[in-house]
Scaffold this active site. Structure first.
Site, PDB file in Angstrom:
ATOM      1  N   GLY A   1      -2.023  -0.924   5.164  1.00  0.00           N
ATOM      2  CA  GLY A   1      -3.332  -0.800   4.533  1.00  0.00           C
ATOM      3  C   GLY A   1      -3.826  -2.112   3.946  1.00  0.00           C
ATOM      4  O   GLY A   1      -3.110  -3.113   3.890  1.00  0.00           O
ATOM      5  N   ASP A   2      -5.068  -2.112   3.535  1.00  0.00           N
ATOM      6  CA  ASP A   2      -5.686  -3.206   2.784  1.00  0.00           C
ATOM      7  C   ASP A   2      -6.936  -2.563   2.168  1.00  0.00           C
ATOM      8  O   ASP A   2      -6.968  -1.332   2.023  1.00  0.00           O
ATOM      9  CB  ASP A   2      -6.017  -4.384   3.734  1.00  0.00           C
ATOM     10  CG  ASP A   2      -6.307  -5.691   2.987  1.00  0.00           C
ATOM     11  OD1 ASP A   2      -5.361  -6.377   2.618  1.00  0.00           O
ATOM     12  OD2 ASP A   2      -7.499  -6.005   2.754  1.00  0.00           O
TER      13      ASP A   2
ATOM     14  N   GLN B   1      -1.455 -14.426   5.437  1.00  0.00           N
ATOM     15  CA  GLN B   1      -0.364 -13.455   5.559  1.00  0.00           C
ATOM     16  C   GLN B   1       0.883 -14.111   6.155  1.00  0.00           C
ATOM     17  O   GLN B   1       2.002 -13.790   5.771  1.00  0.00           O
ATOM     18  CB  GLN B   1      -0.827 -12.300   6.458  1.00  0.00           C
ATOM     19  CG  GLN B   1       0.018 -11.055   6.373  1.00  0.00           C
ATOM     20  CD  GLN B   1      -0.344 -10.178   5.191  1.00  0.00           C
ATOM     21  OE1 GLN B   1      -1.504  -9.933   4.926  1.00  0.00           O
ATOM     22  NE2 GLN B   1       0.657  -9.704   4.470  1.00  0.00           N
TER      23      GLN B   1
ATOM     24  N   LYS C   1       2.820  -8.839  11.063  1.00  0.00           N
ATOM     25  CA  LYS C   1       2.792  -7.852   9.976  1.00  0.00           C
ATOM     26  C   LYS C   1       1.623  -8.164   9.072  1.00  0.00           C
ATOM     27  O   LYS C   1       1.445  -9.321   8.659  1.00  0.00           O
ATOM     28  CB  LYS C   1       4.105  -7.954   9.164  1.00  0.00           C
ATOM     29  CG  LYS C   1       4.187  -6.958   8.034  1.00  0.00           C
ATOM     30  CD  LYS C   1       4.669  -5.617   8.515  1.00  0.00           C
ATOM     31  CE  LYS C   1       4.346  -4.482   7.539  1.00  0.00           C
ATOM     32  NZ  LYS C   1       2.968  -3.921   7.732  1.00  0.00           N
TER      33      LYS C   1
ATOM     34  N   ASN D   1      -6.021   0.106  -5.316  1.00  0.00           N
ATOM     35  CA  ASN D   1      -4.568   0.247  -5.391  1.00  0.00           C
ATOM     36  C   ASN D   1      -3.887  -0.940  -6.091  1.00  0.00           C
ATOM     37  O   ASN D   1      -3.024  -0.745  -6.953  1.00  0.00           O
ATOM     38  CB  ASN D   1      -4.048   0.412  -3.957  1.00  0.00           C
ATOM     39  CG  ASN D   1      -2.556   0.430  -3.902  1.00  0.00           C
ATOM     40  OD1 ASN D   1      -1.934  -0.592  -3.656  1.00  0.00           O
ATOM     41  ND2 ASN D   1      -1.961   1.575  -4.174  1.00  0.00           N
TER      42      ASN D   1
ATOM     43  N   SER E   1       6.656  -3.317   2.348  1.00  0.00           N
ATOM     44  CA  SER E   1       6.428  -2.833   3.719  1.00  0.00           C
ATOM     45  C   SER E   1       7.621  -3.181   4.599  1.00  0.00           C
ATOM     46  O   SER E   1       8.039  -2.384   5.440  1.00  0.00           O
ATOM     47  CB  SER E   1       5.172  -3.482   4.322  1.00  0.00           C
ATOM     48  OG  SER E   1       4.008  -2.815   3.897  1.00  0.00           O
TER      49      SER E   1
ATOM     50  N   LYS F   1       2.574 -15.981   3.352  1.00  0.00           N
ATOM     51  CA  LYS F   1       3.007 -14.991   2.351  1.00  0.00           C
ATOM     52  C   LYS F   1       4.267 -14.284   2.836  1.00  0.00           C
ATOM     53  O   LYS F   1       5.259 -14.166   2.107  1.00  0.00           O
ATOM     54  CB  LYS F   1       1.877 -13.969   2.152  1.00  0.00           C
ATOM     55  CG  LYS F   1       2.163 -12.901   1.134  1.00  0.00           C
ATOM     56  CD  LYS F   1       1.217 -11.707   1.251  1.00  0.00           C
ATOM     57  CE  LYS F   1      -0.239 -12.068   1.246  1.00  0.00           C
ATOM     58  NZ  LYS F   1      -1.116 -10.889   1.029  1.00  0.00           N
TER      59      LYS F   1
ATOM     60  N   LYS G   1      -3.333  -9.550  10.885  1.00  0.00           N
ATOM     61  CA  LYS G   1      -4.284  -8.786  10.056  1.00  0.00           C
ATOM     62  C   LYS G   1      -5.286  -8.117  10.976  1.00  0.00           C
ATOM     63  O   LYS G   1      -5.549  -8.600  12.078  1.00  0.00           O
ATOM     64  CB  LYS G   1      -5.026  -9.733   9.114  1.00  0.00           C
ATOM     65  CG  LYS G   1      -5.607  -9.042   7.899  1.00  0.00           C
ATOM     66  CD  LYS G   1      -4.586  -8.939   6.799  1.00  0.00           C
ATOM     67  CE  LYS G   1      -5.087  -8.156   5.619  1.00  0.00           C
ATOM     68  NZ  LYS G   1      -4.170  -8.342   4.470  1.00  0.00           N
TER      69      LYS G   1
ATOM     70  N   THR H   1       2.322  -3.894  -4.593  1.00  0.00           N
ATOM     71  CA  THR H   1       1.535  -5.127  -4.712  1.00  0.00           C
ATOM     72  C   THR H   1       1.238  -5.402  -6.190  1.00  0.00           C
ATOM     73  O   THR H   1       1.436  -6.524  -6.679  1.00  0.00           O
ATOM     74  CB  THR H   1       0.220  -5.031  -3.907  1.00  0.00           C
ATOM     75  OG1 THR H   1       0.522  -4.534  -2.609  1.00  0.00           O
ATOM     76  CG2 THR H   1      -0.449  -6.382  -3.797  1.00  0.00           C
TER      77      THR H   1
HETATM   78  N1  GLU Z   1      -2.630  -5.796   2.894  1.00  0.00           N
HETATM   79  C1  GLU Z   1      -1.480  -6.213   2.154  1.00  0.00           C
HETATM   80  C2  GLU Z   1      -1.448  -7.719   2.016  1.00  0.00           C
HETATM   81  O1  GLU Z   1      -2.487  -8.328   1.947  1.00  0.00           O
HETATM   82  C3  GLU Z   1      -0.191  -5.603   2.661  1.00  0.00           C
HETATM   83  C4  GLU Z   1       0.140  -5.849   4.094  1.00  0.00           C
HETATM   84  C5  GLU Z   1       1.346  -5.060   4.611  1.00  0.00           C
HETATM   85  O2  GLU Z   1       1.965  -4.325   3.852  1.00  0.00           O
HETATM   86  O3  GLU Z   1       1.624  -5.237   5.782  1.00  0.00           O
HETATM   87  O4  GLU Z   1      -0.438  -8.349   1.916  1.00  0.00           O
END
Ligand code: GLU
Length: 449
Positions: free
Chosen positions: A168-169, A114, A93, A244, A381, A117, A129, A213
């Site tokens: 997204g990112d 990630q 994810k 965002n 998410s 996190k 990612k 976020t």
């Molecule tokens: N891009 C965001 C992050 O850095 C969200 C990733 C997601 O929702 O999968 O955590």
């Protein structure tokens, strides 16, 4: 930055050798490995079965060609990436970034971050990612759509509700997710809503995902401030970025009684001592898709635009770097400390350099590292995946309440872990250890795979 324990040093040396030149990835690995010496001393079995080595090696790295055509009929080639870092806790994810700076090392650093996190959220999501070096700036809607379709034409082979769930990112928002979802649906002939998150509300998106976020990051900082018997009320805040994350960080701070005096984009920053007019920022960035300098043209009397320079020169009580990696240097950190900053919360991924983090930690500033402070987006998410799996749609209040509970939970977990390992108030240590332990436990349980 904490030195790497001598038992772990050879593992880091191997990461450097094997991933030559990927400086951002080295930096992210160094931060985590620099924090886990005490864990390995306490639980020596983590040094067995090459567990740490396996955690530093992505499960799969995919690089592909993305051909696309611009509005003039010219053809271009971009490079696409998806790094499926770790799936011990759930399907991979993590977001997709479209930015000219994207390369394999950047996607690997993001996928590595990630993984921890996502573990901190306590939800069943692994880490991954993706992205492309495609530059979406000044591209028409048609060009964006064609690019997203071409990108997904390849990516669809590698993703799925139970495999890997992108979102997204930087450079990828609801519009791009929509085009990618449309192409996925068309190629696979499946309405598999849970394959992507950050979708529009009308076709399976979650309420509060857009805000998550930023809201989460502000909530995390509020929790840190409370440990020192204070809060956002009347605090002067600087938020870098105006995408965002930055916009919804500002929105939450305003609702908590704080005053945001500056924000930025990659060209420069605006200062409005009377307090940033967030509706105007939203209008400029979300609707007109223009540069932040427009703000100062519209608000001539009260605000100013500084071209270039550093936003961290603006004195504030709380700093929330929410633009991109390594945007806040050691020099900036020392300026902020001199100007009396009390708390720093990372909204972007790895926005503070190691030198900056050391300066904040040494000065005893409350410091919320990205993998904890900005976890609200990916947590929501995961809530979107829950809603899709149960074919349900929650209210904004219900979703925001879950988000807020998750952020308080992450804060408390990091604080308790830091206490347990003898460094009260050290959220960097707490986040790295707590995230690492969850991933490591799951990987051990699953055997050497
Ligand atoms: N891009 C965001 C992050 O850095 C969200 C990733 C997601 O929702 O999968 O955590």
């Amino acid at each position: 930055m904490t030195a790497i324990d001598e038992k772990i040093e050879p593992i880091f040396a191997e990461v450097l050798r094997r991933n030559a030149g990927e400086v951002e990835f080295h930096q992210a690995v160094m931060e985590v490995l620099g924090s886990i010496g005490r864990v390995v001393a306490k639980h020596p079995h983590y040094a067995n079965s090459a567990l740490i080595e396996r955690i530093c090696e992505p499960e799969r790295q995919i690089i592909f060609r993305v051909p696309w055509m611009d509005d003039k009929g010219q053809h271009h080639i971009a490079r696409g990436f998806r790094v499926q870092f770790n799936s011990a806790l759930g399907p991979h994810k993590g977001g997709i970034r479209f930015h000219p700076s994207v390369n394999l090392g950047i996607i690997k650093f993001l996928g590595f971050e990630q993984t921890f996190k996502n573990a901190l959220t306590g939800l069943p999501i692994g880490g991954g990612k993706g992205g492309s070096d495609f530059n979406p700036r000044d591209r028409s809607d048609g060009e964006i759509m064609r690019f997203c379709q071409s990108f997904m034409t390849e990516l669809q082979r590698h993703v799925g509700e139970y495999t890997d769930v992108p979102a997204g990112d930087i450079g990828v928002g609801a519009r791009e997710v929509g085009y990618m979802f449309g192409q996925y649906k068309r190629i696979t002939n499946r309405y598999e809503a849970g394959v992507l998150t950050g979708k529009g509300l009308i076709y399976g998106g979650s309420r509060a995902r857009k805000e998550a976020t930023g809201y989460g990051a502000a909530t995390f900082v509020q929790c840190m401030l409370r440990t020192r018997n204070t809060d956002f009320e009347d605090k002067k805040v600087v938020v870098s970025g105006s995408g965002n994350v930055a916009i919804y960080t500002m929105e939450k701070i305003l609702s908590l009684g704080g005053k945001v005096v500056a924000c930025s984009d990659s060209n420069g920053f605006i200062v409005d001592e009377g307090g940033i007019d967030l509706d105007l920022v939203k209008e400029i960035k979300e609707h007109r898709r223009e540069r932040i300098s427009e703000y100062a043209k519209i608000k001539k009397g009260t605000s100013r635009y500084v071209d270039g320079g550093t936003i961290w020169d603006v004195p504030c009580d709380v700093a929330m770097p929410s633009a991109t990696q390594n945007e806040l240097t050691g020099k900036d950190a020392r300026t902020l400390i001199r100007n009396g900053v009390v708390a720093v919360g990372e909204g972007a991924n790895m926005p503070c350099t190691p030198d900056a983090i050391s300066a904040f930690r040494e000065a005893g500033i409350l410091f919320g590292p990205a993998k904890a402070a900005n976890a609200g987006g990916v947590a929501t998410s995961a809530l979107e995946m829950q809603q899709n799996a149960s074919r349900d749609s929650w209210t904004f209040e219900q979703t925001e309440k879950r988000l807020s509970e998750i952020m308080v939970g992450i804060h408390d977990l990091c604080a308790q872990t830091a206490d347990e390992y003898g460094s009260p108030g050290d959220y960097v240590l707490g986040a790295n250890i707590a995230g690492f332990v969850r991933v490591a436990e799951a990987m051990e349980a699953l055997g050497v795979i």
